[in-house]
Design an enzyme around this catalytic site. Structure first.
Site, PDB file in Angstrom:
ATOM      1  N   HIS A   1      11.946 -28.567  60.545  1.00 29.35           N
ATOM      2  CA  HIS A   1      10.740 -28.617  59.716  1.00 29.35           C
ATOM      3  C   HIS A   1       9.856 -29.832  59.995  1.00 29.35           C
ATOM      4  O   HIS A   1       8.645 -29.687  60.178  1.00 29.35           O
ATOM      5  CB  HIS A   1      11.112 -28.575  58.226  1.00 29.35           C
ATOM      6  CG  HIS A   1       9.909 -28.602  57.331  1.00 29.35           C
ATOM      7  ND1 HIS A   1       8.968 -27.590  57.323  1.00 29.35           N
ATOM      8  CD2 HIS A   1       9.470 -29.527  56.425  1.00 29.35           C
ATOM      9  CE1 HIS A   1       8.015 -27.888  56.454  1.00 29.35           C
ATOM     10  NE2 HIS A   1       8.293 -29.052  55.903  1.00 29.35           N
TER      11      HIS A   1
ATOM     12  N   ARG B   1      13.396 -34.234  41.445  1.00 30.27           N
ATOM     13  CA  ARG B   1      12.023 -34.662  41.756  1.00 30.27           C
ATOM     14  C   ARG B   1      11.085 -33.456  41.759  1.00 30.27           C
ATOM     15  O   ARG B   1       9.951 -33.541  41.293  1.00 30.27           O
ATOM     16  CB  ARG B   1      11.976 -35.358  43.121  1.00 30.27           C
ATOM     17  CG  ARG B   1      12.763 -36.650  43.183  1.00 30.27           C
ATOM     18  CD  ARG B   1      12.726 -37.244  44.587  1.00 30.27           C
ATOM     19  NE  ARG B   1      11.436 -37.865  44.865  1.00 30.27           N
ATOM     20  CZ  ARG B   1      10.713 -37.669  45.972  1.00 30.27           C
ATOM     21  NH1 ARG B   1      11.148 -36.816  46.904  1.00 30.27           N
ATOM     22  NH2 ARG B   1       9.560 -38.288  46.152  1.00 30.27           N
TER      23      ARG B   1
ATOM     24  N   LYS C   1      17.844 -37.874  50.935  1.00 25.45           N
ATOM     25  CA  LYS C   1      16.544 -37.607  51.566  1.00 25.45           C
ATOM     26  C   LYS C   1      16.790 -37.342  53.047  1.00 25.45           C
ATOM     27  O   LYS C   1      17.257 -38.228  53.768  1.00 25.45           O
ATOM     28  CB  LYS C   1      15.589 -38.788  51.389  1.00 25.45           C
ATOM     29  CG  LYS C   1      14.190 -38.549  51.960  1.00 25.45           C
ATOM     30  CD  LYS C   1      13.291 -39.744  51.671  1.00 25.45           C
ATOM     31  CE  LYS C   1      11.851 -39.475  52.123  1.00 25.45           C
ATOM     32  NZ  LYS C   1      11.724 -39.432  53.596  1.00 25.45           N
TER      33      LYS C   1
ATOM     34  N   ARG D   1       2.252 -25.308  45.724  1.00 21.92           N
ATOM     35  CA  ARG D   1       0.813 -25.461  45.993  1.00 21.92           C
ATOM     36  C   ARG D   1       0.042 -24.158  45.860  1.00 21.92           C
ATOM     37  O   ARG D   1      -0.878 -24.073  45.075  1.00 21.92           O
ATOM     38  CB  ARG D   1       0.556 -26.144  47.341  1.00 21.92           C
ATOM     39  CG  ARG D   1       1.134 -27.542  47.388  1.00 21.92           C
ATOM     40  CD  ARG D   1       0.717 -28.333  48.614  1.00 21.92           C
ATOM     41  NE  ARG D   1       1.292 -29.674  48.512  1.00 21.92           N
ATOM     42  CZ  ARG D   1       1.855 -30.347  49.504  1.00 21.92           C
ATOM     43  NH1 ARG D   1       1.890 -29.817  50.730  1.00 21.92           N
ATOM     44  NH2 ARG D   1       2.356 -31.539  49.307  1.00 21.92           N
TER      45      ARG D   1
ATOM     46  N   HIS E   1      10.155 -28.732  50.765  1.00 22.40           N
ATOM     47  CA  HIS E   1       9.841 -28.100  49.479  1.00 22.40           C
ATOM     48  C   HIS E   1      10.875 -27.032  49.130  1.00 22.40           C
ATOM     49  O   HIS E   1      11.312 -26.940  47.969  1.00 22.40           O
ATOM     50  CB  HIS E   1       8.441 -27.481  49.530  1.00 22.40           C
ATOM     51  CG  HIS E   1       7.341 -28.487  49.467  1.00 22.40           C
ATOM     52  ND1 HIS E   1       6.566 -28.695  48.348  1.00 22.40           N
ATOM     53  CD2 HIS E   1       6.890 -29.367  50.404  1.00 22.40           C
ATOM     54  CE1 HIS E   1       5.675 -29.650  48.587  1.00 22.40           C
ATOM     55  NE2 HIS E   1       5.851 -30.065  49.838  1.00 22.40           N
TER      56      HIS E   1
ATOM     57  N   ARG F   1       8.100 -38.628  58.398  1.00 23.54           N
ATOM     58  CA  ARG F   1       6.727 -38.604  58.912  1.00 23.54           C
ATOM     59  C   ARG F   1       6.682 -39.256  60.300  1.00 23.54           C
ATOM     60  O   ARG F   1       6.993 -38.641  61.295  1.00 23.54           O
ATOM     61  CB  ARG F   1       5.774 -39.307  57.935  1.00 23.54           C
ATOM     62  CG  ARG F   1       5.652 -38.602  56.587  1.00 23.54           C
ATOM     63  CD  ARG F   1       4.941 -37.262  56.685  1.00 23.54           C
ATOM     64  NE  ARG F   1       4.829 -36.610  55.376  1.00 23.54           N
ATOM     65  CZ  ARG F   1       4.347 -35.401  55.192  1.00 23.54           C
ATOM     66  NH1 ARG F   1       3.929 -34.681  56.221  1.00 23.54           N
ATOM     67  NH2 ARG F   1       4.282 -34.875  53.987  1.00 23.54           N
TER      68      ARG F   1
ATOM     69  N   ASP G   1       8.672 -24.528  54.248  1.00 16.19           N
ATOM     70  CA  ASP G   1       7.708 -24.725  53.167  1.00 16.19           C
ATOM     71  C   ASP G   1       7.016 -23.413  52.808  1.00 16.19           C
ATOM     72  O   ASP G   1       5.828 -23.200  53.057  1.00 16.19           O
ATOM     73  CB  ASP G   1       6.699 -25.826  53.487  1.00 16.19           C
ATOM     74  CG  ASP G   1       7.262 -27.218  53.219  1.00 16.19           C
ATOM     75  OD1 ASP G   1       8.434 -27.306  52.800  1.00 16.19           O
ATOM     76  OD2 ASP G   1       6.544 -28.212  53.426  1.00 16.19           O
TER      77      ASP G   1
ATOM     78  N   HIS H   1       5.173 -29.058  58.498  1.00 16.94           N
ATOM     79  CA  HIS H   1       5.325 -30.223  57.624  1.00 16.94           C
ATOM     80  C   HIS H   1       4.178 -31.218  57.599  1.00 16.94           C
ATOM     81  O   HIS H   1       3.861 -31.745  56.526  1.00 16.94           O
ATOM     82  CB  HIS H   1       6.619 -30.965  57.978  1.00 16.94           C
ATOM     83  CG  HIS H   1       6.903 -32.166  57.128  1.00 16.94           C
ATOM     84  ND1 HIS H   1       7.097 -32.080  55.768  1.00 16.94           N
ATOM     85  CD2 HIS H   1       7.015 -33.497  57.425  1.00 16.94           C
ATOM     86  CE1 HIS H   1       7.336 -33.286  55.281  1.00 16.94           C
ATOM     87  NE2 HIS H   1       7.273 -34.162  56.265  1.00 16.94           N
TER      88      HIS H   1
ATOM     89  N   ASP I   1       3.651 -23.700  57.861  1.00 13.39           N
ATOM     90  CA  ASP I   1       3.891 -23.741  56.422  1.00 13.39           C
ATOM     91  C   ASP I   1       2.981 -22.756  55.676  1.00 13.39           C
ATOM     92  O   ASP I   1       1.761 -22.779  55.849  1.00 13.39           O
ATOM     93  CB  ASP I   1       3.629 -25.144  55.887  1.00 13.39           C
ATOM     94  CG  ASP I   1       4.483 -26.205  56.573  1.00 13.39           C
ATOM     95  OD1 ASP I   1       4.871 -26.016  57.731  1.00 13.39           O
ATOM     96  OD2 ASP I   1       4.741 -27.250  55.937  1.00 13.39           O
TER      97      ASP I   1
END
Length: 309
Positions: free
Chosen positions: A213, A133, A238, A52, A82, A245, A48, A266, A14
């Site tokens: 990912h 979101r 989703k 950030r 993301h 996770r 990703d 991820h 990422d």
């Protein structure tokens, strides 16, 4: 007659908007690999690319430039959660294959709408849940990351700013150039290679490779999961393979019968356990390196490595 030399495979974790780190990592890869191997490498980016870090726009420019700069390499750009959400906000995701509307996916998570401050600006009516979101308004402290939220639950504020737009502004749709939109629209959710060599336990194994990912769900039929991911079915609000996770951490049992590498980003960790490779040492944190893994050698290369000339 000896076997031909296996093709070099480079899987990059990422990047999260850190353009300078990406440049340094790429330079270190180029310096640590023979020019002939690097020129023909399979390069898999594990997703990703945005959020950030401060320079999502420059990261996408860099990635988009690679096929013309390195025409004999093969480049694969996996969608991260993301990036999927960024694409959702820009409304460049493929439409649901059954003709349904994205808003039907909001219902399952509507109890979170107020807490996560889902986007309600121009165009939200036709937006995938994750796009709402992504551009939402989330304040406070993210205990999991140990940092303050940057604009939204996805920390998307720096991505908006990299395009010169305030977080949560619908003007981002106009500010993002068409080639960036195409890049986000074209990302794949999974990539498979049938014969990748891996050096493990003192021997070279010929393996299947699956790049995704977050990972594959352990209790669901693998063939069905791969078909779903290849179809890029956006009916699901989703997508576990992009955002799960614990449920996607391990290799599903049915894939352990034949040697199969599953490589992901991820998870905010560098974790190598047998043929399960998780390459996300950076986790989107400014203080952490961005890493890549080379196959067959299993060598880790980081943007912070100081290499001898």
């Amino acid at each position: 007659m000896s076997d031909p030399k296996p093709r070099l495979v480079c899987c990059i974790g990422d990047v999260h908007g850190f353009h300078t780190k990406l440049q340094n990592l790429w330079s270190n890869l180029e310096s640590s690999i023979s020019s002939s191997d690097f020129a023909t490498a399979l390069v898999v980016f594990l997703g990703d690319y945005c959020d950030r870090g401060p320079d999502t726009n420059k990261v996408l420019d860099f990635l988009i430039s690679l096929p013309s700069r390195y025409p004999h390499q093969k480049h694969v750009f996996i969608a991260g959660n993301h990036d999927f959400a960024f694409a959702g906000f820009l409304r460049v995701l493929p439409p649901p294959p059954d003709g349904s509307e994205f808003r039907e996916g909001w219902k399952e998570f509507e109890d979170n709408e107020e807490r996560e401050g889902w986007f309600k600006g121009e165009g939200y009516e036709g937006m995938h849940l994750q796009g709402r979101r992504w551009a939402g308004s989330m304040k406070g402290f993210n205990k999991a990351k140990g940092t303050e939220y940057q604009g939204s639950i996805y920390d998307a504020g720096p991505t908006f700013e990299s395009y010169g737009v305030a977080h949560g502004s619908a003007d981002l749709v106009k500010a993002v150039p068409d080639d960036h939109k195409k890049f986000l629209a074209d990302m794949v959710w999974v990539h498979e290679e049938d014969d990748v060599c891996v050096e493990i336990e003192g021997e070279t194994k010929h393996c299947k490779l699956i790049a995704v990912h977050a990972g594959l769900e352990k209790d669901k039929d693998v063939k069905q999961q791969l078909e779903f991911l290849k179809a890029r079915d956006t009916r699901v609000p989703k997508i576990e393979a992009l955002s799960g996770r614990k449920d996607v951490w391990n290799i599903p049992e049915e894939l352990k019968k034949t040697p199969t590498v599953i490589v992901s980003g991820h998870h905010g960790k560098l974790h190598i356990e047998g043929l399960r490779l998780i390459i996300d040492e950076g986790g989107g944190m400014a203080k952490n390196p961005v890493a890549a893994i080379l196959l067959p050698s299993m060598k880790i290369v980081r943007d912070t490595d100081i290499l001898a000339n």
